[in-house]
Design a protein around this motif. Structure first.
Motif: not given
Length: 453
Positions: A283-312
């Motif tokens: 009943x709680x499911x809705x249409x989601x743009x997964x591309x935008x959600x993944x970009x948000x997760x990547x942004x937060x992961x880069x902050x968590x990494x503190x420039x210690x990793x290379x992201x592709x």
């Protein structure tokens, strides 16, 4: 009715004898009377033996369609036998139907049932009892049950005198899977000549109890460590009120860190509990743009990494799914944040989001994939990674801030959306975690594009 017919038959014989005697005396005297009586007796005896022969032949193969016909009382006898044969046939049919129904019921009972004779021989058993005890339902009939199961406790259980129900827990090998099967076996008196044995497969219940016990132990252990640290620092601060301010602040910072860790643990436990006991998820499911959600997760992961990793990043644009945003965020963030935590400094983390065709049913599916160049995971650990509190290296996991529930949450969140988690890893080269979800159908995608997310 047969008795009245017999009486009527005797009256007829008596009347016939009187008529023959009188007629013979009037026609030819005493000698003629005797000859007439002998002929009458011979005819009666011949008829008796003839009907008796027909009766014996029918009794050899008593079928309704060939019931013999007779004369006089013999006809009544044959009719009575036919009625009795019909009654027996009806009773036999009813008994057969009742027996067939009983066998069907016995086979559908979710428990194994055996009936043992007074000497311990198997008189009857259903299919499930044969499976539980690794028996052959046909070959092992009339065999001694104690001889078929080599277990001293079970033999003592069978030999024990009991006037009421007794039970025993027995572990046998599952012949199909080779895994242990735990049975609860109940023995109860059936009658003076038989004993009823009921078998219940409680393997799942035992495994659930073991899982609950392990879960409580793990939670207690996970909470005990930060609580011990906090209590230790509090005792130190209480006993040493004159501690330097710098050291006091250090203790407070460590206590705050442990408190945050407990909060994360409790939050993950609540999330996992909700996912495992979902009731209104659809009943709680809705249409989601997964591309935008993944970009948000990547942004937060880069902050968590503190420039210690290379992201592709290879993120396909405009991919839509139907789901619960918070649960998919939890799944993707756990996969990506784990890669950040366990990939050595200056390592590479690759994030992909794309669509591919599912080979079995030719449908489109969405794949979110995280690859890293970390230490890798040994093959024996991979099947257990999604278990609660399972850690390959518990010390390294705690240092990185993990609760041991991330992959379990990801697995259940994906399952909630009809998806699955695939894990591949090579020791020394890195790991790849793939979250696979079904794509939303085209009509819903078009509707979702028209409506702002």
């Amino acid at each position: 009715m047969l008795l009245s017919e017999l009486r009527h038959h005797l009256y007829l014989i008596l009347a016939t004898l009187i008529v023959v005697v009188v007629a013979s005396l009037l026609a030819g005297g005493l000698q003629f009377m005797l000859i007439s009586l002998c002929c009458l007796f011979f005819l009666w005896l011949a008829g008796y033996w003839y009907h008796l022969f027909k009766l014996v032949r029918w009794l050899e193969r008593p079928k309704l369609r060939n019931v013999p016909q007779g004369i006089g009382i013999w006809n009544n006898i044959f009719n009575t036998l036919m009625l009795q044969a019909r009654s027996r046939k009806k009773r036999k049919q009813k008994l057969g139907v009742a027996l067939l129904r009983f066998n069907r019921i016995a086979e559908t009972i979710p428990e194994g049932v055996l009936i043992l004779g007074q000497d311990g021989h198997i008189q009857w058993l259903n299919h499930l009892a044969a499976i539980h005890l690794n028996l052959d339902a046909e070959q092992d009939k009339n065999s001694m049950l104690a001889d078929l199961i080599e277990n001293s406790d079970f033999r003592r259980f069978l030999d024990e005198l009991a006037t009421e129900s007794v039970n025993i827990k027995l572990t046998l090998e599952n012949m199909n899977s080779g895994l242990p099967r735990v049975l609860n076996i109940i023995r109860t008196p059936f009658d003076e000549q038989a004993t009823l044995i009921i078998t219940q497969d409680i393997t799942a219940a035992e495994q659930l109890n073991a899982t609950r016990t392990a879960f409580v132990a793990n939670v207690s252990h996970e909470l005990r460590t930060p609580l011990t640290v906090i209590n230790g620092f509090l005792e130190t601060l209480t006993d040493m009120p004159d501690l330097p301010q710098e050291q006091r602040q250090s203790f407070i910072a460590l206590m705050s860190k442990e408190g945050i860790r407990m909060n994360h643990l409790l939050a993950d436990l609540l999330t996992l509990s909700r996912l495992e006991n979902q009731v209104t998820a659809s009943l709680c499911k809705q249409s989601l743009c997964l591309s935008i959600l993944v970009e948000q997760v990547v942004y937060e992961a880069e902050i968590l990494s503190e420039n210690k990793h290379r992201f592709i990043c290879e993120i396909t644009a405009d991919i839509w799914v139907e789901g619960i945003q918070q649960d998919l965020y939890n799944a993707f963030s756990n996969l990506l944040f784990n890669a950040v935590r366990y990939t050595p400094q200056y390592g590479t983390i690759t994030i992909r989001l794309y669509m591919e065709q599912d080979v079995p049913d030719c449908s489109q599916q969405v794949v979110f994939q995280v690859s890293d160049t970390g230490h890798g995971i040994a093959a024996e650990h991979i099947p257990h990674l999604t278990e609660r509190f399972y850690r390959v290296d518990s010390g390294r996991s705690r240092e990185s801030g993990g609760t041991g529930l991330g992959l379990a949450i990801a697995k259940h969140a994906l399952a909630e959306h009809g998806g699955k988690l695939q894990i591949e890893s090579i020791t020394g080269k890195g790991s790849t975690f793939s979250a696979i979800l079904p794509q939303m159908n085209n009509s819903k995608v078009l509707d979702s594009r028209r409506t702002p997310a």
